[in-house]
Design an enzyme around this catalytic site. Structure first.
Site, PDB file in Angstrom:
ATOM      1  N   CYS A   1      24.027  14.677  65.353  1.00 54.57           N
ATOM      2  CA  CYS A   1      23.892  15.273  64.018  1.00 54.57           C
ATOM      3  C   CYS A   1      23.244  14.238  63.125  1.00 54.57           C
ATOM      4  O   CYS A   1      22.139  13.780  63.413  1.00 54.57           O
ATOM      5  CB  CYS A   1      25.239  15.757  63.495  1.00 54.57           C
ATOM      6  SG  CYS A   1      26.509  14.472  63.407  1.00 54.57           S
TER       7      CYS A   1
ATOM      8  N   ARG B   1      29.708  15.417  62.826  1.00 54.70           N
ATOM      9  CA  ARG B   1      29.665  16.840  63.160  1.00 54.70           C
ATOM     10  C   ARG B   1      29.457  17.045  64.657  1.00 54.70           C
ATOM     11  O   ARG B   1      29.960  17.994  65.257  1.00 54.70           O
ATOM     12  CB  ARG B   1      28.564  17.539  62.354  1.00 54.70           C
ATOM     13  CG  ARG B   1      28.904  17.709  60.893  1.00 54.70           C
ATOM     14  CD  ARG B   1      27.714  18.225  60.101  1.00 54.70           C
ATOM     15  NE  ARG B   1      26.690  17.209  59.932  1.00 54.70           N
ATOM     16  CZ  ARG B   1      25.505  17.417  59.352  1.00 54.70           C
ATOM     17  NH1 ARG B   1      25.203  18.633  58.918  1.00 54.70           N
ATOM     18  NH2 ARG B   1      24.643  16.447  59.206  1.00 54.70           N
TER      19      ARG B   1
END
Lengths: 278, 96
Positions: free
Chosen positions: A233, A238
């Site tokens: 990410c 994430r």
């Protein structure tokens, strides 16, 4: 491994809130959120101060992790339950980090701090005290961590899963939209990556979708789960959430999280970059 | 709110000219309310989410275009459409 071995709901946490062998740990993107309030008996880990080397861009080393967990009063045989804000992004990052250093029993609170708050459950200001331990960490398990060369080698051969929002993937944004846009040198994504935003795996309240729904998301997006996968990410938080989905919930053993992610890749000289949507 | 402008937090120190800002506040019966605000792109895809401040305010750094703000508070979800442009903050007051 079943879902309940890695994921617990709020009722489970409530039932174990005074269990001395269960350590509830809050890890937030906003590192000051804990100071406002937190789940009863929860201790805090600060992902910036506690988990990063203070000088180089890297994690604290094995001895540093041992010192951190000893100081937090976490023993090797404790069950650690992680939760945090922003849909558990940094709690999932900490989960992956605990696994990197070999902690045996780690779980995520499904929905994290947000669902706890939306359900109007109790939060307190009192900070618990836990006796110091003698924690022993393992050497880093690099079978779950990808570095920049792994990301470059994965182009056109392995599954590259870019879990950022579509606008970050296409190059319209450089960072998540709650942060100033001043991150990598270049926008875009790693060539051949599929854009499957982390958010597809979560409901609005931050809880994970069912295993069947999760499988369908990745298969529909053209990810061959029999192949090795590198998820990335912006800084690896994430994608730790997606690593949790693929590795822990769906049981795919060949998944790595690239924590250098776009802030590293998008600043490398000479590597290929693609712009635009899938 | 002691006469504060309805909407988002103060912009002092923010490079408004080069950013595309969407901000605002959540209120219930005129009082600030704690909750979360999600930013969804033109395709309805999640882009970001923030908890509101103690005064119910929130802010996003986005890109020019049409976005949806989704306010999540205990027992309620409210959507608002907003058009953002570079150089001026789009202020949105959301009553839940």
């Amino acid at each position: 491994m079943s879902r309940s071995d890695v994921l617990v709901d709020a009722d489970w946490v409530q039932a174990h809130i005074d269990d001395p062998k269960v350590v509830i740990v809050e890890v937030d993107e906003d590192t000051s959120a804990y100071e406002k309030n937190h789940i009863t008996n929860a201790v805090r880990i600060d992902w910036k101060r506690d988990l990063q080397d203070p000088v180089r861009r890297d994690f604290v080393d094995q001895a540093g992790f041992e010192k951190l967990l000893s100081g937090k009063g976490i023993a090797n045989d404790d069950t650690v339950v992680l939760y945090g804000g922003n849909n558990n992004w940094f709690a999932a990052y900490a989960y992956w980090y605990f696994k990197l250093y070999g902690h045996r029993d780690v779980r995520l609170l499904d929905g994290g701090r947000k669902k706890w708050e939306l359900d109007s459950r109790d939060l307190v200001e009192a900070v618990p005290t836990r006796a110091e331990t003698q924690y022993t960490a393992q050497a880093q398990d690099t079978s779950i961590r990808a570095f920049r060369d792994d990301a470059v080698k994965a182009i056109g051969s392995l599954n590259l899963v870019d879990v950022r929002s579509p606008d970050e993937f296409s190059g319209k944004l450089l960072a998540p939209a709650h942060l100033p846009q001043e991150q990598s040198q270049r926008p875009g994504h790693i060539p051949t990556a599929r854009n499957i935003p982390w958010s597809k795996s979560a409901n609005d309240d931050g809880t994970f979708r069912s295993d069947d729904e999760l499988k369908e998301i990745y298969e529909t997006a053209g990810v061959d789960l029999s192949k090795d996968t590198v998820a990335y990410c912006r800084i690896g938080e994430r994608s730790a959430h997606t690593w949790f989905v693929l590795h822990e919930l769906l049981g795919q053993q060949n998944v790595k999280n690239y924590d250098g992610s776009w802030t590293e890749y998008g600043s490398l000289v000479g590597v290929p970059i693609e712009l635009g949507a899938n | 709110m002691c006469g504060a402008k309805a909407g988002g937090p103060e912009l002092a120190g923010v490079d408004v000219a080069s950013e595309t800002i969407i901000q605002g506040s959540l209120t219930r019966d005129g009082e600030p309310v704690s909750g979360y605000v999600r930013l969804l792109d033109g395709g309805g895809e999640f882009t970001a989410e923030v908890p509101t401040s103690a005064t119910g305010q929130f802010r996003f750094f986005a890109a020019p275009g049409t976005w949806t703000l989704r306010a999540l508070v205990p027992g309620s979800t409210v959507d608002r459409t907003v058009v953002a442009q570079r150089g001026s903050a789009a202020d949105v007051a959301i009553a839940v």
